[in-house]
Write an enzyme that holds these catalytic residues in place. Sequence first.
Site, PDB file in Angstrom:
ATOM      1  N   GLU A   1       3.095  -1.930  -0.206  1.00 19.80           N
ATOM      2  CA  GLU A   1       4.536  -1.469   0.046  1.00 19.80           C
ATOM      3  C   GLU A   1       5.049  -0.407  -1.050  1.00 19.80           C
ATOM      4  O   GLU A   1       5.507  -1.257  -2.128  1.00 19.80           O
ATOM      5  CB  GLU A   1       5.442  -2.594   0.386  1.00 19.80           C
TER       6      GLU A   1
ATOM      7  N   CYS B   1      14.122   0.475  -2.765  1.00 17.55           N
ATOM      8  CA  CYS B   1      13.231   1.236  -2.058  1.00 17.55           C
ATOM      9  C   CYS B   1      13.773   2.104  -0.826  1.00 17.55           C
ATOM     10  O   CYS B   1      13.442   3.152  -0.673  1.00 17.55           O
ATOM     11  CB  CYS B   1      11.862   0.788  -1.703  1.00 17.55           C
TER      12      CYS B   1
END
Length: 340
Positions: A259, A293
């Site tokens: 990720e 993010c």
Amino acid sequence: MTYSFDPQKITLPTAHFVGGSYVDGPEALDVRAPSDGRLLAAIPCADSEIVDRAVTSARDALKTSGWAGSQPRERLKALHTWADLIEKEAAYLAQLEAICSSRPVSQVIEGDIRVTAEQIRFFAEFSDKEGGDLVPTSDGQLGFIAAEPYGVIGAITPWNFPISMAGWKLGPALAAGNAVVLKPSEMTPFSTLYMAELSVRAGLPAGLINVVLGDGPVTGNAITGHPGIDKVSFTGSTRAGGLIMENIARHGIRPMTLELGGKSPQVVFADADPEQAVDCLARGILPNAGQFCVAGSRMIVQRQIAEEIAEKLAVRFGEESPAATWDDPAGFSPVISENQ
């Protein structure tokens, strides 16, 4: 009620957690408070020997406890007990998180810890609901796909949401019957260590969760390159993800989940309501100082309203005031480190 606390009065766990116990090592890395730069503690950096000890501990725990082969409902119950204990210990966990991270203590208590406990409960419920599949065959034959745990998972978590990212990796791995060797960020190790300690107190087999402290080049490489790691799970930068892929390929290909970071755009057209647009833009950028993010810190604004939006954003941003992460009410989060 205030969540404020004195950072000088907090006892910090500063050793690896392997086999259900803390394991000291030579002090190698400084942990500093991003709010004011003060030195909080020095922690060890796990080399290949410590990582190997953690992997062996995880494999031994799987073998002696029968965790992977236990009744799925038993794993479910154990994980629920752990989640309950995490919530019960919320105050101390939040202090351990806030003292070295960019997360204000009130937000950790009211948000991150609740999210972490619910993550673990959510994945616990998959313990007895995810299984294999029967496949179509001709008469007289039986074909099926069996779902089995990988074994030992190597997990590496980032510094921006330390405890919830640890829960995000530990929950599904344990529910499926795996053991874990986890490396938290060297900048935010404390809450993850205590979370592992709580797992043993909750009744999970000692050694099922092992936390090794260290940086990426030494400890991270040792984890991702270890032949006893059956799958790697990493959350962090795209550059680090590429290096992990390379290291895994060099030492024996195995499954991995990456990720990786990025920045998301927010698009505003000329027919948007300016006040509502500015509110949305600010809420997409300001939390955690934009250190996440999905932060919408790229703004694409139609030319006709660009100047107006910029002026309104400047006013909105000017309303923010910084505060130490151990103060309540919370202020604007600090940037995690001088390097960042």
